[in-house]
Design an enzyme around this catalytic site. Structure first.
Site, PDB file in Angstrom:
ATOM      1  CB  CYS A 119      -9.540   4.575   0.523  1.00 54.20           C
ATOM      2  SG  CYS A 119      -7.921   5.086   1.154  1.00 54.20           S
ATOM      3  CG  ASP A 129      -1.788   1.236   1.337  1.00 51.63           C
ATOM      4  OD1 ASP A 129      -2.399   1.601   0.319  1.00 51.63           O
ATOM      5  OD2 ASP A 129      -1.867   1.859   2.413  1.00 51.63           O
ATOM      6  CB  SER A 130       0.218   4.809  -0.545  1.00 50.87           C
ATOM      7  OG  SER A 130      -0.907   4.936   0.316  1.00 50.87           O
ATOM      8  CD  GLU A 181      -0.077   7.044   5.524  1.00 52.83           C
ATOM      9  OE1 GLU A 181       1.064   7.086   6.002  1.00 52.83           O
ATOM     10  OE2 GLU A 181      -0.594   5.991   5.106  1.00 52.83           O
ATOM     11  CG  HIS A 198      -5.082   5.087   4.311  1.00 50.08           C
ATOM     12  ND1 HIS A 198      -4.558   4.456   3.208  1.00 50.08           N
ATOM     13  CD2 HIS A 198      -4.043   5.683   4.937  1.00 50.08           C
ATOM     14  CE1 HIS A 198      -3.251   4.669   3.163  1.00 50.08           C
ATOM     15  NE2 HIS A 198      -2.908   5.410   4.202  1.00 50.08           N
ATOM     16  CB  CYS A 201      -3.167   0.475  -2.441  1.00 54.60           C
ATOM     17  SG  CYS A 201      -3.226   2.218  -2.861  1.00 54.60           S
TER      18      CYS A 201
HETATM   19  N1  DGL Z   1      -4.849   3.212   0.872  1.00 55.07           N
HETATM   20  C1  DGL Z   1      -4.927   3.669  -0.438  1.00 55.07           C
HETATM   21  C2  DGL Z   1      -6.172   3.275  -1.154  1.00 55.07           C
HETATM   22  O1  DGL Z   1      -6.726   2.256  -0.816  1.00 55.07           O
HETATM   23  C3  DGL Z   1      -4.371   4.993  -0.870  1.00 55.07           C
HETATM   24  C4  DGL Z   1      -4.306   6.145   0.033  1.00 55.07           C
HETATM   25  C5  DGL Z   1      -3.405   7.230  -0.541  1.00 55.07           C
HETATM   26  O2  DGL Z   1      -2.200   7.011  -0.582  1.00 55.07           O
HETATM   27  O3  DGL Z   1      -3.926   8.292  -0.940  1.00 55.07           O
HETATM   28  O4  DGL Z   1      -6.614   3.935  -2.054  1.00 55.07           O
END
Ligand code: DGL
Length: 265
Positions: A183, A10-11, A151, A185, A73
């Protein structure tokens, strides 16, 4: 090969929600996690840049010898899933299809919402994924600030609630009964999101469904880990380890987290 780790990428911290679900369902499997914190967040960036970062991250996991890659992600998946499936010979599992399958099963009024990063929403990846269910009315909304909070390790508090109201009120008014957290996150913010959406809306997050797909693929290919020694997970970030990352990783993964390695670019 079967004793090699599963690569999860993931990011940043988002994919840890998926890693957690994989560990729960497949406790004998080893995870090699990579958070591309040097290039995070992906959401506000052009898809071409996200594609490049994501392929580099996956190259690293493949070079380290993983037996499978989980693109944990949505933004990366929107930008490069097809490329990844063409480029690598290991099985690739991702998060969008499992969430969509789940939403189709859950909705009873056929009105489904999807929230995600700007890049995911702009890519229309969810519209494509829901194309098999044309009877559904789809409402998508970008919620860019959510990732920034997570984050930084912030998952509760007044500011989040205020931003959640701002982003989610229009979705609530559209009458959806199911909301996809598009997402990885966002599951960290489930409290605020479900508070704003209310009891009538079921939240769908891709973590458990994606872990089901991982399970299915491992069994189908006969590559489950056979070692009986406890798995040793590995967690890496490409940028400076952020406070948010270690805090959330500790909360989610617990004692088996170990040291977070910082890769030098
Ligand atoms: N967790 C990521 C997603 O599912 C990306 C979040 C990001 O880096 O903007 O899209």
């Amino acid at each position: 090969m079967s004793n090699a780790p599963i690569g999860v990428f993931d990011s940043g911290v988002g994919g840890l929600t998926v890693a957690r679900a994989i560990i729960d369902q497949l406790p004998n499997e080893e995870i090699h996690y990579l958070g591309d914190t040097a290039n995070s967040p992906y959401g506000p960036k052009p898809l071409a840049d996200v594609r490049k970062y994501a392929l580099e991250a996956i190259d690293h996991l493949i070079d380290s010898g993983v037996k499978m890659v989980v693109i944990a992600c949505n933004t990366a998946s929107s930008a490069m899933l097809r490329d990844a499936r063409e480029r690598y010979s290991v099985p690739i599992v991702e998060v969008i299809q499992p969430a969509v399958r789940s939403a189709i099963k859950i909705t009873s009024n056929n009105k489904v919402g999807v929230i995600g990063t700007r890049a995911t929403v702009a890519s229309r990846a969810y519209e494509d994924a829901f194309a098999a269910a044309p009877h559904l009315e789809l409402h998508t909304k970008a919620c860019p600030r959510f990732v920034e909070f997570v984050e930084n390790g912030i998952t509760t508090g007044d500011e989040i609630l205020q931003v959640a109201h701002e982003y989610l009120e229009p979705l609530k008014e559209s009458g959806i009964d199911t909301l996809v957290l598009g997402c990885t996150h966002y599951p960290y913010l489930k409290g605020a999101i479900s508070y704003v959406m209310g009891d009538g809306v079921t939240l769908v997050s891709s973590d458990t469904e994606t872990a089901n797909d991982v399970y299915r693929e491992l069994v189908r290919l006969g590559i489950e880990r056979t070692e009986t020694t406890p798995p040793e997970h590995r967690f890496e970030v490409t940028g400076k380890e952020t406070k948010g990352f270690s805090e959330l990783a500790g909360r989610l993964i617990g004692p088996s987290l170990g040291k977070i390695e910082v890769l030098k670019n």
